[in-house]
Design an enzyme around this catalytic site. Sequence first.
Site, PDB file in Angstrom:
ATOM      1  N   LYS A  27       6.330  19.426  -3.604  1.00  0.00           N
ATOM      2  CA  LYS A  27       7.334  19.943  -2.743  1.00  0.00           C
ATOM      3  C   LYS A  27       8.039  20.779  -2.382  1.00  0.00           C
ATOM      4  O   LYS A  27       7.735  21.656  -2.221  1.00  0.00           O
ATOM      5  CB  LYS A  27       6.567  18.534  -1.294  1.00  0.00           C
ATOM      6  CG  LYS A  27       5.541  17.397  -1.409  1.00  0.00           C
ATOM      7  CD  LYS A  27       6.307  16.336  -0.546  1.00  0.00           C
ATOM      8  CE  LYS A  27       4.659  15.696  -0.738  1.00  0.00           C
ATOM      9  NZ  LYS A  27       5.183  14.327  -0.455  1.00  0.00           N
ATOM     10  N   GLY A  60       0.782  -1.545  -0.326  1.00  0.00           N
ATOM     11  CA  GLY A  60      -0.034   0.084   0.116  1.00  0.00           C
ATOM     12  C   GLY A  60       0.892   1.385  -0.234  1.00  0.00           C
ATOM     13  O   GLY A  60       0.450   1.997  -0.350  1.00  0.00           O
ATOM     14  N   GLU A 115       0.846   3.307  -5.196  1.00  0.00           N
ATOM     15  CA  GLU A 115      -0.569   3.384  -5.824  1.00  0.00           C
ATOM     16  C   GLU A 115      -0.583   2.385  -6.820  1.00  0.00           C
ATOM     17  O   GLU A 115       1.056   1.946  -8.238  1.00  0.00           O
ATOM     18  CB  GLU A 115      -0.834   4.896  -6.786  1.00  0.00           C
ATOM     19  CG  GLU A 115      -0.541   6.097  -5.926  1.00  0.00           C
ATOM     20  CD  GLU A 115      -1.991   5.710  -4.255  1.00  0.00           C
ATOM     21  OE1 GLU A 115      -2.774   4.651  -5.063  1.00  0.00           O
ATOM     22  OE2 GLU A 115      -2.067   6.031  -3.608  1.00  0.00           O
TER      23      GLU A 115
END
Length: 436
Positions: free
Chosen positions: A205, A187, A190
């Site tokens: 970012k 997880g 993606e």
Amino acid sequence: MKPINIGLLGVGTVGGGTATVLKRNAEEISRRAGRQIRLLQAANRNQARAQSLLGPDVDVVADAMQVVNNPDVDIVVELIGGDTVAKELVLKAIANGKHVVTANKKLLALHGTEIFARAQEQGVMVAFEAAVAGGIPIIKALREGLSANRIEWIAGIINGTSNFILTEMREKGASFAEVLAEAQQLGYAEADPTFDIEGHDAGHKLTIMAALAFGIPMQFDRCYLEGISKLEGRDIKYAEELGYRVKLLGLTRRTPAGVELRVHPTLIPARQLIANVNGVMNAVLAKGDAVGPTLYYGAGAGALPTASAVVADIVDVTRLLTADPEHRVPHLAFQPDQLQDLPILPISDVVSSYYLRIGAADRAGVLANITRLLAENGISIEAVIQKGSVSDGTAEVVILTHRVQEQAIDRAISGIEALESITGKVVRLRMEELND
């Protein structure tokens, strides 16, 4: 005193975490903020799921615009993501005189300049600590804690998915494809991991941090992006033998010629603390002229770490609600009329050190030709190692260079690849010492 009412847009992983933190730490948050903070209304497409998560005291609606237009909502918390619907909602909230808290790095990296200008006009705040590095308070550090400094550079491991992949490749000797599959099973990645592994997430970012550090507009379109999908395990292994770790690094630096804004795989000395940030963790190294290098480390994603930053922003906005808008901390750390549109350097003008891996015929004179071409382009060598033959009659040469402008490396690589003794393309990785 009247409670501060929160309108929540999106009750997914972070939205649910935000509701959990607000409820679990309600008393502590109220003590810090000076008044009660109450989740009044939330918008989510799956109303039933959101209602079961938030409980009967929160009004859950399907239309996010209802929350934005609710006169009783004081602060809109945008956790939808993306830069289309979210942009419309944020701008409408600002137009309605509501303060905004967002974790949406893509929205700010692409449209932050417009959003902050609208907020300034309306006298409202837009807080975005959770947009960069999850629970690490790097935005507050750049806006406030380092405000006495001239920020010289920022280097960050700011994408947990890529950092996990590179850590596993180094520790297990596995291929990129193998570790990516593992990351998807766990997880961390993606189904379509492009956004993470090709540097887009880190670039968003970095764009935000560069704006805060240098007082420049958001300009993601000028950020150089190079991902990790083409990295080979042997390069990570060779780097380790030479005393370096390979990390997907976001780097922005102020130079006399302009601002460097780049994301790419980078060799970092293993002795540096930031080189030892492993797994899904994030870290940001910021260098100020007065304070020197400062390191910020922690969880860069996840429901509760990110919710921690979201709620901290809500507390900050609550504390400042009665402050004169002209005397609040500016959105981009500098007063709006003091922003500078400094040039962003193209990657060809960047100065760095380099790692080169060259496949060549294993015979006399080959290395001499390679070093001659480097010298002709003004490139000095820090280290050379030759690996054993990788196939019949060929070997690999690994070279570390001293700092030089990238266009010189480009010319040297073109010349080297044109030699008849060279097999295949030259592998080039940038290298940063990250010292004072």
